[in-house]
Motif scaffolding. Structure first.
Motif, short mmCIF file in Angstrom:
data_model
loop_
_atom_site.label_atom_id
_atom_site.label_comp_id
_atom_site.label_asym_id
_atom_site.label_seq_id
_atom_site.Cartn_x
_atom_site.Cartn_y
_atom_site.Cartn_z
N UNK A 476 78.57 74.61 -4.35
CA UNK A 476 78.19 74.15 -5.87
C UNK A 476 79.04 72.06 -5.54
N UNK A 477 79.69 72.19 -5.03
CA UNK A 477 80.38 70.48 -4.57
C UNK A 477 80.01 69.92 -5.15
N UNK A 478 79.93 68.74 -6.35
CA UNK A 478 79.75 67.48 -6.48
C UNK A 478 79.16 68.23 -7.57
N UNK A 479 78.34 69.04 -8.14
CA UNK A 479 77.60 69.49 -9.40
C UNK A 479 78.43 69.76 -10.36
N UNK A 480 79.35 70.56 -11.50
CA UNK A 480 79.70 71.26 -12.49
C UNK A 480 80.88 70.13 -12.29
N UNK A 481 82.17 70.58 -11.23
CA UNK A 481 82.96 70.29 -11.48
C UNK A 481 82.34 68.34 -11.52
N UNK A 482 81.95 67.76 -10.81
CA UNK A 482 82.24 66.52 -10.82
C UNK A 482 82.27 66.05 -12.30
N UNK A 483 81.30 67.01 -12.71
CA UNK A 483 81.05 66.15 -14.00
C UNK A 483 82.18 67.12 -15.79
N UNK A 558 77.55 77.83 2.63
CA UNK A 558 76.01 77.59 4.24
C UNK A 558 76.58 77.86 5.72
N UNK A 559 76.59 78.39 6.31
CA UNK A 559 77.15 77.96 7.81
C UNK A 559 76.83 76.61 8.66
N UNK A 560 77.26 76.11 9.20
CA UNK A 560 77.00 74.90 9.47
C UNK A 560 75.77 74.41 10.38
N UNK A 561 75.56 75.66 11.45
CA UNK A 561 75.03 76.25 12.31
C UNK A 561 73.70 76.60 11.85
N UNK A 562 73.42 77.52 10.76
CA UNK A 562 72.45 77.59 10.15
C UNK A 562 71.08 77.03 10.35
N UNK A 563 70.14 78.11 9.32
CA UNK A 563 69.25 76.73 8.76
C UNK A 563 69.67 76.39 7.98
N UNK A 564 69.23 74.91 8.10
CA UNK A 564 70.02 74.07 6.72
C UNK A 564 70.97 73.95 6.33
N UNK A 565 71.78 74.20 7.28
CA UNK A 565 73.29 74.06 6.99
C UNK A 565 73.39 72.39 7.49
N UNK A 566 73.29 71.34 8.31
CA UNK A 566 73.59 70.28 8.58
C UNK A 566 73.11 69.73 7.36
N UNK A 567 71.52 69.47 6.63
CA UNK A 567 71.12 69.31 5.66
C UNK A 567 72.49 69.13 4.60
N UNK A 568 72.56 70.02 4.83
CA UNK A 568 72.75 70.40 3.32
C UNK A 568 74.95 70.23 3.43
N UNK A 569 75.56 69.66 4.88
CA UNK A 569 76.97 69.77 4.40
C UNK A 569 76.64 68.43 4.23
N UNK A 570 75.53 67.25 5.17
CA UNK A 570 75.75 66.10 4.70
C UNK A 570 74.98 65.46 3.42
N UNK A 571 73.86 66.58 2.56
CA UNK A 571 74.05 66.38 0.96
C UNK A 571 75.67 66.33 0.14
N UNK A 572 76.61 67.20 0.56
CA UNK A 572 77.62 67.32 0.34
C UNK A 572 79.24 66.98 0.16
#
Length: 657
Positions: A476-483, A558-572
């Motif tokens: 949850x990087x960039x969520x509650x820690x940010x606020x 999530x691992x970088x090479x798991x399904x959705x990993x690249x998208x989640x890493x970029x989102x964060x």
């Protein structure tokens, strides 16, 4: 009139660490800086019961790891550019004698004396490899990398030919014996009173770079037999082990790995022959393996638990940003000190008295004698002369609530100025699994003396608040820690009316650098930002950081090479929001950084600069990730000057952003 802390005062301030009590004397390391040679230095000193302080050993650039036996002080000293070696000198002072020089490539580390005085144990590391470039060699050699874990920030490329030895010096004969040698690293943590047994920490599966179980073992130096003290903790990670005075038990500090690499530790007692450990701290939200986000103390000791007698131990966990002191046994644990400060190191003078090295936000370092019942006494203040002519900014702690009701706490260090309005600097700590708190922060004091009100908080993800709080940021990087940090800033602006809302600045390093670059991609409220050694692209960090391949999956969920990993890493990744940045930003980065490689700042600088953002980028040579804490002293001073210069050049928020 007393003046505040200047950046150049780094060369005057000193700290106390590695406390060793023996009889009515306390030996300790006094850390300072050799301004002429731009390097850190340390000397060994002794304080007696009357408070008289004497320098005992200063023959090396670094004199560390004091151990006492039969009127002699033993220690590791680095003389000139040689590897550290074992030295001895009389506890009353005199001419040091060098005891080891097996090979010029063998370095002495931890030194521990048996209570009977008959043996001195020490660990050595031998390697001919150079740890970090650039090494100007006439005929340089290639490096063949075969393991996932092949480098470490603060050191460089890990040895591939390393030999790690446990050695013993016998004062009666002058002999140096080799007890064991191996190709994998270990830590020496304690020696039994009779010198027969030692405890060591080591990886349980050293050939598996994806298994981080790190256990505690007791070694019989006569038979070579080893007892696995943490066999029940398949995924555990232990940071200290200490044999009781009677040799029957071992006190452990470590975790069971249930929450991954950042599981909150416990204090355990286990029979010395192995068996079922019992936890003394299951009902505490304190962390017996503290992670204070400070920048001042050098060469802290590694002891987290010590024995008062055959049944009781003492330990100093972190709780809500400060150290506590507990006495524990199989019958339970009792809080004996809850002062708002950091206990840097401690040792046992007798069953009812401790020696502590401590630090407060407005007192850099002190050596104190602490009775378990009664008032403590300051034995030594290495900065007494400095403090007589200088004043420190005094912190104001405050509580507040996050937007979802989570209780949080923060601190405000007022600017040392008579101005009616002062700019406010929001500073975010690294980690994220660390904590700000009640300890001296040199850099913050400099900012306050230059007219900035400094505010800092422990958002979710920080340590010293229990496991749920620490693990909340994972995934949850960039969520509650940010606020959490922005809400804290809003509360500070509301409570401390001298803070000028038109002059808000943000800075931070490592995870704090992530938060800084994340913030400028999500808000335009800051007049300027300074990001230091930051993470800006989780995708590229995965394969270039010394810890990326295991840190990223755990922290992002999530691992970088798991399904959705690249998208989640970029989102964060802050880099994904570079197109929205309007805030003037300066990026600071060490060229040797192996934790967050300098390419992280290069990527972000390129992205925002091409979009016309007022941005620049400063590269710090010969600097690892810890440049602000233990980097070259001259660059630590320069770094603060670089920050002030940037803030001064951007005196107010550009409302056209």
């Amino acid at each position: 009139m007393a003046r505040g802390v200047r950046a150049q005062d780094l060369f005057q301030l000193k700290s106390v660490s590695q406390v060793l009590a023996t009889g009515d004397q306390v030996f300790f390391v006094e850390n300072g800086i050799d301004a002429t040679n731009n390097r850190y230095c340390s000397r060994l000193k002794r304080a007696d019961a009357a408070g008289h302080v004497q320098t005992i050993a200063a023959n090396g650039q670094l004199n560390l790891q004091p151990a006492v036996a039969d009127g002699q002080l033993y220690y590791a000293a680095q003389v000139r550019t040689d590897q550290p070696q074992l030295f001895t000198v009389a506890t009353t002072g005199g001419e040091p004698v060098q005891l080891t020089m097996e090979t010029p490539n063998e370095a002495v580390a931890t030194v521990i004396a048996a209570a009977d005085g008959q043996s001195i144990y020490f660990k050595t590391t031998e390697t001919a490899e150079k740890p970090k470039l650039p090494n100007q060699e006439t005929f340089p050699q290639t490096r063949h990398v075969t393991r996932l874990i092949n480098k470490a920030d603060g050191y460089g490329w890990l040895p591939q030919d390393g030999v790690y030895r446990l050695r013993r010096y016998l004062p009666s004969t002058g002999a140096v014996e080799e007890i064991s040698q191996q190709g994998d690293d270990f830590s020496l943590t304690s020696v039994s009173a009779d010198g027969r047994y030692v405890t060591v920490l080591r990886d349980d599966h050293p050939e598996d770079d994806r298994n981080f179980a790190h256990g505690a073992y007791r070694l019989d130096t006569q038979t070579g037999q080893t007892v696995d003290l943490t066999a029940q903790f398949t995924h555990g990670h232990f940071e200290d082990a200490t044999i009781s005075p009677d040799g029957q038990q071992v006190a452990l500090v470590g975790d069971n790995g249930a929450a991954g690499r950042h599981t909150v530790a416990n204090v355990y007692l286990v029979p010395a022959t192995g068996g079922d450990p019992i936890s003394l701290t299951d009902d505490l939200d304190a962390d017996p393996a503290p992670e204070f986000a400070g920048d001042f103390v050098q060469h802290p000791g590694s002891k987290l638990v010590r024995w008062l007698d055959d049944q009781r131990v003492v330990f100093a966990p972190a709780f809500h940003g400060h150290s506590q002191l507990y006495v524990g046994s199989r019958a339970g644990s009792q809080l004996v000190d809850d002062t708002a400060r950091q206990i840097v190191d401690f040792d046992v003078i007798d069953a009812e008295t401790l020696a502590l090295s401590v630090s407060y936000q407005d007192i850099p370092s002190q050596l104190v004698t602490f009775p378990l019942a009664g008032d403590e006494t300051v034995q030594y203040d290495p900065n007494a002369a400095y403090e007589a002519t200088h004043s420190f900014a005094h912190p104001q702690r405050f509580d507040y609530q996050a937007t979802d009701g989570q209780a949080l706490e923060g601190w405000y260090l007022p600017a040392q100025t008579q101005a009616a309005k002062t700019p406010v600097l929001l500073y975010v700590h690294g980690g994220p699994h660390a904590n700000y708190g009640e300890t001296f922060f040199y850099e913050f004091q400099v900012h306050a003396s230059r007219g900035y009100g400094v505010v800092f908080f422990n958002p979710r993800g920080s340590t010293s608040y229990g496991q749920a709080f620490e693990s909340h940021v994972n995934g949850h990087y960039g969520e509650d820690d940010f606020t959490d940090v922005l809400t804290g800033l809003d509360v500070a602006l509301q409570n401390f009316t001298e803070l000028d809302a038109t002059r808000q600045y943000i800075a931070g390093g490592s995870y704090g650098g992530f938060m800084t670059t994340w913030a400028v991609g999500h808000t335009n409220r800051f007049a300027a930002a300074v990001s230091q050694r930051s993470v800006t692209n989780w995708i590229s960090l995965f394969g270039t950081s010394d810890i990326g391949f295991y840190f990223n999956p755990e922290e992002l969920g999530i691992d970088l090479f798991a399904d959705g990993g690249v998208a989640e890493y970029w989102h964060r990744s802050p880099l994904a929001y570079a197109q929205y940045v309007k805030t003037p930003i300066r990026l600071l980065h060490g060229e040797w950084d192996m934790r967050c490689p300098i390419s992280q700042s290069e990527e972000f600088f390129t992205a925002v600069k091409r979009n016309g953002v007022d941005a620049d980028f400063i590269r710090y040579p010969q600097s690892f990730h810890g440049v602000s804490r233990n980097g070259l002293p001259s660059l630590r001073v320069k770094r603060i000057d670089d920050m002030t210069e940037w803030f001064t050049a951007h005196p107010a928020v550009n409302r056209e952003q």
